[in-house]
Scaffold this motif. Structure first.
Motif, PDB file in Angstrom:
ATOM      1  N   GLN A   1       0.826  -1.207   0.000  1.00  0.00           N
ATOM      2  CA  GLN A   1       0.000   0.000   0.000  1.00  0.00           C
ATOM      3  C   GLN A   1       0.861   1.257   0.000  1.00  0.00           C
ATOM      4  O   GLN A   1       0.588   2.210  -0.744  1.00  0.00           O
ATOM      5  CB  GLN A   1      -0.929   0.001   1.218  1.00  0.00           C
ATOM      6  CG  GLN A   1      -2.049  -1.020   1.158  1.00  0.00           C
ATOM      7  CD  GLN A   1      -2.847  -1.085   2.458  1.00  0.00           C
ATOM      8  OE1 GLN A   1      -2.404  -0.595   3.506  1.00  0.00           O
ATOM      9  NE2 GLN A   1      -4.020  -1.684   2.400  1.00  0.00           N
ATOM     10  N   THR A   2       1.901   1.264   0.815  1.00  0.00           N
ATOM     11  CA  THR A   2       2.780   2.427   0.902  1.00  0.00           C
ATOM     12  C   THR A   2       3.540   2.658  -0.390  1.00  0.00           C
ATOM     13  O   THR A   2       3.677   3.786  -0.865  1.00  0.00           O
ATOM     14  CB  THR A   2       3.775   2.266   2.063  1.00  0.00           C
ATOM     15  OG1 THR A   2       3.053   2.081   3.286  1.00  0.00           O
ATOM     16  CG2 THR A   2       4.657   3.497   2.198  1.00  0.00           C
ATOM     17  N   LYS A   3       4.029   1.574  -0.991  1.00  0.00           N
ATOM     18  CA  LYS A   3       4.767   1.699  -2.243  1.00  0.00           C
ATOM     19  C   LYS A   3       3.872   2.273  -3.351  1.00  0.00           C
ATOM     20  O   LYS A   3       4.316   3.087  -4.164  1.00  0.00           O
ATOM     21  CB  LYS A   3       5.313   0.337  -2.668  1.00  0.00           C
ATOM     22  CG  LYS A   3       6.432  -0.182  -1.785  1.00  0.00           C
ATOM     23  CD  LYS A   3       7.770   0.406  -2.184  1.00  0.00           C
ATOM     24  CE  LYS A   3       8.200  -0.143  -3.523  1.00  0.00           C
ATOM     25  NZ  LYS A   3       9.451   0.514  -4.002  1.00  0.00           N
ATOM     26  N   LEU A   4       2.623   1.868  -3.379  1.00  0.00           N
ATOM     27  CA  LEU A   4       1.701   2.402  -4.378  1.00  0.00           C
ATOM     28  C   LEU A   4       1.373   3.867  -4.106  1.00  0.00           C
ATOM     29  O   LEU A   4       1.220   4.655  -5.046  1.00  0.00           O
ATOM     30  CB  LEU A   4       0.420   1.576  -4.413  1.00  0.00           C
ATOM     31  CG  LEU A   4       0.514   0.271  -5.199  1.00  0.00           C
ATOM     32  CD1 LEU A   4      -0.695  -0.617  -4.922  1.00  0.00           C
ATOM     33  CD2 LEU A   4       0.629   0.539  -6.698  1.00  0.00           C
ATOM     34  N   ARG A   5       1.277   4.242  -2.834  1.00  0.00           N
ATOM     35  CA  ARG A   5       1.030   5.645  -2.502  1.00  0.00           C
ATOM     36  C   ARG A   5       2.183   6.525  -2.977  1.00  0.00           C
ATOM     37  O   ARG A   5       1.966   7.658  -3.420  1.00  0.00           O
ATOM     38  CB  ARG A   5       0.817   5.821  -0.998  1.00  0.00           C
ATOM     39  CG  ARG A   5      -0.596   5.497  -0.530  1.00  0.00           C
ATOM     40  CD  ARG A   5      -0.885   6.101   0.831  1.00  0.00           C
ATOM     41  NE  ARG A   5      -0.008   5.577   1.859  1.00  0.00           N
ATOM     42  CZ  ARG A   5      -0.268   4.490   2.583  1.00  0.00           C
ATOM     43  NH1 ARG A   5      -1.393   3.811   2.376  1.00  0.00           N
ATOM     44  NH2 ARG A   5       0.574   4.081   3.502  1.00  0.00           N
ATOM     45  N   ILE A   6       3.397   6.010  -2.889  1.00  0.00           N
ATOM     46  CA  ILE A   6       4.555   6.768  -3.362  1.00  0.00           C
ATOM     47  C   ILE A   6       4.456   6.981  -4.869  1.00  0.00           C
ATOM     48  O   ILE A   6       4.721   8.072  -5.376  1.00  0.00           O
ATOM     49  CB  ILE A   6       5.866   6.044  -2.994  1.00  0.00           C
ATOM     50  CG1 ILE A   6       6.045   6.048  -1.463  1.00  0.00           C
ATOM     51  CG2 ILE A   6       7.064   6.704  -3.666  1.00  0.00           C
ATOM     52  CD1 ILE A   6       7.182   5.183  -0.978  1.00  0.00           C
TER      53      ILE A   6
END
Length: 205
Positions: A88-93
């Motif tokens: 999820q965090t990688k996609l938000r980046i």
């Protein structure tokens, strides 16, 4: 730092990230960044004394979140929860820093010749930590004995492609830009792909 100074610096970095992403480092001039930001050229040099320093600031804008993204892997013992949060965090980046992500990708593809040495070392340490954690989960029976390096590469590729190949993705999906629901769908799909494909189990199972 005053609010005005911080706001101006952020504007310059964001505009520079787009210029570097579209035109490349060598072809981008400080005057181009000033024109795109609609501010006088001397103002750009006031905040960033050289193109190199501005380029480093663009890289830092995305490398810092990338380094922080692995905290769930590092600190959580539950593989399902850790991988879910990491993806999820990688996609938000990719969603929040699309141009800076492209700049970082271009830098890596060119051999990371301009990437500050200390940043490269931190990224390497992060990679080793992730590999060690994946190996540990496999040894504990919390995940199939998959090649940890290739699992990490797969997650990188699957998440960062939403920024680095945004034109192609939007073209296929027949959209000008992806919305929040699109990223949520991608996160859910990629998470299930990794969890089911690698036999990931919750630490409580």
């Amino acid at each position: 730092m005053s609010r005005i100074r911080e706001k101006n610096q952020q504007l310059i970095i964001e505009v520079a990230s787009e210029q570097f992403a579209i035109n490349g480092y060598a072809a981008t001039k400080m005057v181009d960044i000033a024109k795109a930001a609609n501010i006088p050229k001397p103002n750009v040099f006031y905040y960033f004394s050289s193109k190199d320093k501005l380029y480093y600031a663009v890289l830092e804008m995305v490398t810092q979140p990338l380094l922080e993204a692995s905290r769930p892997i590092e600190h959580l013992d539950n593989p399902v929860e850790a991988l879910t949060q990491y993806i999820q965090t990688k996609l938000r980046i990719s969603r929040d820093y699309p141009y800076a992500s492209k700049v970082f990708a271009n830098e890596v593809m060119s051999g990371a010749k301009v990437l500050p040495l200390e940043v490269g070392e931190e990224l390497f340490k992060q990679s080793q930590m992730i590999i060690d954690k994946f190996t540990s989960w496999s040894e504990k029976g919390l995940m199939d004995p998959v090649p940890p390096q290739h699992l990490m590469f797969t997650i990188w590729a699957a998440t960062q492609t939403y920024a680095d190949f945004s034109w192609q993705i939007c073209n296929v999906m027949e959209k000008e830009t992806l919305d929040t629901e699109d990223y949520a769908d991608a996160a859910e799909f990629l998470t299930q792909l990794v969890i089911k494909g690698c036999g990931v189990k919750s630490a409580t199972e």
